[in-house]
Design a protein around this motif. Sequence first.
Motif, PDB file in Angstrom:
ATOM      1  N   VAL A 158       0.847  -1.190   0.000  1.00  0.00           N
ATOM      2  CA  VAL A 158       0.000   0.000   0.000  1.00  0.00           C
ATOM      3  C   VAL A 158       0.882   1.240   0.000  1.00  0.00           C
ATOM      4  CG1 VAL A 158      -1.801   1.292   1.216  1.00  0.00           C
ATOM      5  CG2 VAL A 158      -1.783  -1.211   1.318  1.00  0.00           C
ATOM      6  N   ASP A 159       0.559   2.186  -0.865  1.00  0.00           N
ATOM      7  CA  ASP A 159       1.185   3.513  -0.877  1.00  0.00           C
ATOM      8  C   ASP A 159       0.119   4.532  -0.512  1.00  0.00           C
ATOM      9  OD1 ASP A 159       3.894   2.961  -1.742  1.00  0.00           O
ATOM     10  OD2 ASP A 159       3.052   2.491  -3.714  1.00  0.00           O
ATOM     11  N   TYR A 160       0.403   5.304   0.522  1.00  0.00           N
ATOM     12  CA  TYR A 160      -0.514   6.358   0.962  1.00  0.00           C
ATOM     13  C   TYR A 160      -0.092   7.634   0.260  1.00  0.00           C
ATOM     14  CZ  TYR A 160      -1.589   2.863   4.467  1.00  0.00           C
ATOM     15  OH  TYR A 160      -1.954   1.699   5.095  1.00  0.00           O
ATOM     16  N   LEU A 161      -0.967   8.166  -0.583  1.00  0.00           N
ATOM     17  CA  LEU A 161      -0.632   9.325  -1.403  1.00  0.00           C
ATOM     18  C   LEU A 161      -0.959  10.647  -0.726  1.00  0.00           C
ATOM     19  CD1 LEU A 161      -1.948   7.926  -4.791  1.00  0.00           C
ATOM     20  CD2 LEU A 161       0.351   7.713  -3.797  1.00  0.00           C
ATOM     21  N   LYS A 162      -2.005  10.633   0.071  1.00  0.00           N
ATOM     22  CA  LYS A 162      -2.417  11.827   0.816  1.00  0.00           C
ATOM     23  C   LYS A 162      -3.322  11.388   1.949  1.00  0.00           C
ATOM     24  CE  LYS A 162      -4.392  13.986  -2.580  1.00  0.00           C
ATOM     25  NZ  LYS A 162      -5.130  14.934  -3.399  1.00  0.00           N
ATOM     26  N   PRO A 163      -3.449  12.196   2.989  1.00  0.00           N
ATOM     27  CA  PRO A 163      -4.358  11.828   4.078  1.00  0.00           C
ATOM     28  C   PRO A 163      -5.777  11.609   3.546  1.00  0.00           C
ATOM     29  CG  PRO A 163      -2.963  13.665   4.716  1.00  0.00           C
ATOM     30  CD  PRO A 163      -2.750  13.462   3.239  1.00  0.00           C
ATOM     31  N   THR A 164      -6.414  10.577   4.057  1.00  0.00           N
ATOM     32  CA  THR A 164      -7.756  10.223   3.610  1.00  0.00           C
ATOM     33  C   THR A 164      -8.774  10.878   4.530  1.00  0.00           C
ATOM     34  OG1 THR A 164      -6.906   8.112   2.817  1.00  0.00           O
ATOM     35  CG2 THR A 164      -9.290   8.282   3.129  1.00  0.00           C
ATOM     36  N   PRO A 165      -9.597  11.769   3.975  1.00  0.00           N
ATOM     37  CA  PRO A 165     -10.562  12.466   4.828  1.00  0.00           C
ATOM     38  C   PRO A 165     -11.633  11.525   5.375  1.00  0.00           C
ATOM     39  CG  PRO A 165     -10.956  12.984   2.519  1.00  0.00           C
ATOM     40  CD  PRO A 165      -9.698  12.164   2.576  1.00  0.00           C
ATOM     41  N   HIS A 166     -12.048  11.789   6.597  1.00  0.00           N
ATOM     42  CA  HIS A 166     -13.110  11.026   7.244  1.00  0.00           C
ATOM     43  C   HIS A 166     -14.441  11.664   6.865  1.00  0.00           C
ATOM     44  CE1 HIS A 166     -15.023   8.522  10.217  1.00  0.00           C
ATOM     45  NE2 HIS A 166     -13.851   7.997  10.523  1.00  0.00           N
ATOM     46  N   LYS A 224      -6.896   1.184  -6.439  1.00  0.00           N
ATOM     47  CA  LYS A 224      -6.862   2.622  -6.172  1.00  0.00           C
ATOM     48  C   LYS A 224      -7.974   2.923  -5.181  1.00  0.00           C
ATOM     49  CE  LYS A 224      -5.092   3.860 -10.702  1.00  0.00           C
ATOM     50  NZ  LYS A 224      -5.325   4.584 -11.952  1.00  0.00           N
ATOM     51  N   VAL A 225      -7.658   3.717  -4.165  1.00  0.00           N
ATOM     52  CA  VAL A 225      -8.651   4.083  -3.153  1.00  0.00           C
ATOM     53  C   VAL A 225      -8.925   5.573  -3.256  1.00  0.00           C
ATOM     54  CG1 VAL A 225      -9.213   4.157  -0.695  1.00  0.00           C
ATOM     55  CG2 VAL A 225      -7.913   2.222  -1.622  1.00  0.00           C
ATOM     56  N   TYR A 226     -10.192   5.902  -3.442  1.00  0.00           N
ATOM     57  CA  TYR A 226     -10.636   7.289  -3.576  1.00  0.00           C
ATOM     58  C   TYR A 226     -11.509   7.680  -2.397  1.00  0.00           C
ATOM     59  CZ  TYR A 226      -9.389   6.700  -8.513  1.00  0.00           C
ATOM     60  OH  TYR A 226      -8.715   6.456  -9.689  1.00  0.00           O
ATOM     61  N   ALA A 227     -11.400   8.935  -1.997  1.00  0.00           N
ATOM     62  CA  ALA A 227     -12.338   9.563  -1.065  1.00  0.00           C
ATOM     63  C   ALA A 227     -12.987  10.673  -1.873  1.00  0.00           C
ATOM     64  CB  ALA A 227     -11.624  10.116   0.156  1.00  0.00           C
ATOM     65  N   CYS A 264      -6.405   8.748  -2.836  1.00  0.00           N
ATOM     66  CA  CYS A 264      -5.700   8.830  -1.552  1.00  0.00           C
ATOM     67  C   CYS A 264      -4.663   7.736  -1.351  1.00  0.00           C
ATOM     68  CB  CYS A 264      -6.708   8.783  -0.410  1.00  0.00           C
ATOM     69  SG  CYS A 264      -7.824  10.200  -0.408  1.00  0.00           S
ATOM     70  N   ALA A 265      -4.864   6.576  -1.988  1.00  0.00           N
ATOM     71  CA  ALA A 265      -3.931   5.463  -1.805  1.00  0.00           C
ATOM     72  C   ALA A 265      -3.989   4.554  -3.023  1.00  0.00           C
ATOM     73  CB  ALA A 265      -4.283   4.663  -0.549  1.00  0.00           C
ATOM     74  N   THR A 266      -2.877   3.887  -3.262  1.00  0.00           N
ATOM     75  CA  THR A 266      -2.830   2.839  -4.271  1.00  0.00           C
ATOM     76  C   THR A 266      -2.250   1.602  -3.603  1.00  0.00           C
ATOM     77  OG1 THR A 266      -0.636   3.497  -5.043  1.00  0.00           O
ATOM     78  CG2 THR A 266      -2.545   4.438  -6.215  1.00  0.00           C
ATOM     79  N   GLY A 267      -2.518   0.468  -4.184  1.00  0.00           N
ATOM     80  CA  GLY A 267      -1.985  -0.758  -3.615  1.00  0.00           C
ATOM     81  C   GLY A 267      -1.938  -1.868  -4.626  1.00  0.00           C
ATOM     82  N   GLU A 268      -1.278  -2.934  -4.219  1.00  0.00           N
ATOM     83  CA  GLU A 268      -1.218  -4.130  -5.047  1.00  0.00           C
ATOM     84  C   GLU A 268      -1.331  -5.340  -4.137  1.00  0.00           C
ATOM     85  OE1 GLU A 268       1.398  -4.625  -8.633  1.00  0.00           O
ATOM     86  OE2 GLU A 268       2.344  -6.071  -7.253  1.00  0.00           O
ATOM     87  N   VAL A 269      -2.157  -6.271  -4.554  1.00  0.00           N
ATOM     88  CA  VAL A 269      -2.369  -7.506  -3.812  1.00  0.00           C
ATOM     89  C   VAL A 269      -2.032  -8.675  -4.729  1.00  0.00           C
ATOM     90  CG1 VAL A 269      -4.085  -8.969  -2.655  1.00  0.00           C
ATOM     91  CG2 VAL A 269      -4.202  -6.476  -2.418  1.00  0.00           C
TER      92      VAL A 269
END
Length: 159
Positions: A104-112, A135-138, A143-148
């Motif tokens: 997981v790469d955290y690209l920016k803080p993920t807003p709540h 890819k994780v979007y808020a 906000c984050a990318t990852g690979e599994v």
Amino acid sequence: MEKQLVNAIQDEYAEEFAWCYGCGRLNKEGHQFRTAWDGEETVTLYEPKQAHTAIPGFVYGGLIASLVDCHGTGSASLALHRKNGFEPGSGEEPPRFVTASLHVDYLKPTPHGVVLKAVGTVEEIHPKKFKVAVKVYADEALCATGEVAAVVMPASFAK
């Protein structure tokens, strides 16, 4: 409020494999992530609870990692199920995957306070091993990318 996904692969997992803290539908204490097709990509939607706070206003990174992890294994299950000629809701039990590696790469803080959207692209790298880019979007913010790397659950797990 979380948008409802129709025909999520986790809804089809056999009961003995539906207890994962991240995606197990039978684990009432867990997140109960649900993963479905959206065209050729996969999607999981999740609204973090207040307890998933890192610092006020932002989501705890462990939740993001869990989302990437379970989205990846669910996406692999969807892909192999489709390759086998089935779709969620067809009545056939889907294959179950476990995580071989997670990045997981955290690209920016993920807003709540917003629904998170994990989007996956699946690549088969072996008949029993799949790689899923996530890819994780808020809202619209990436906000984050990852690979599994996900592998078909060994038969020895089913007892």
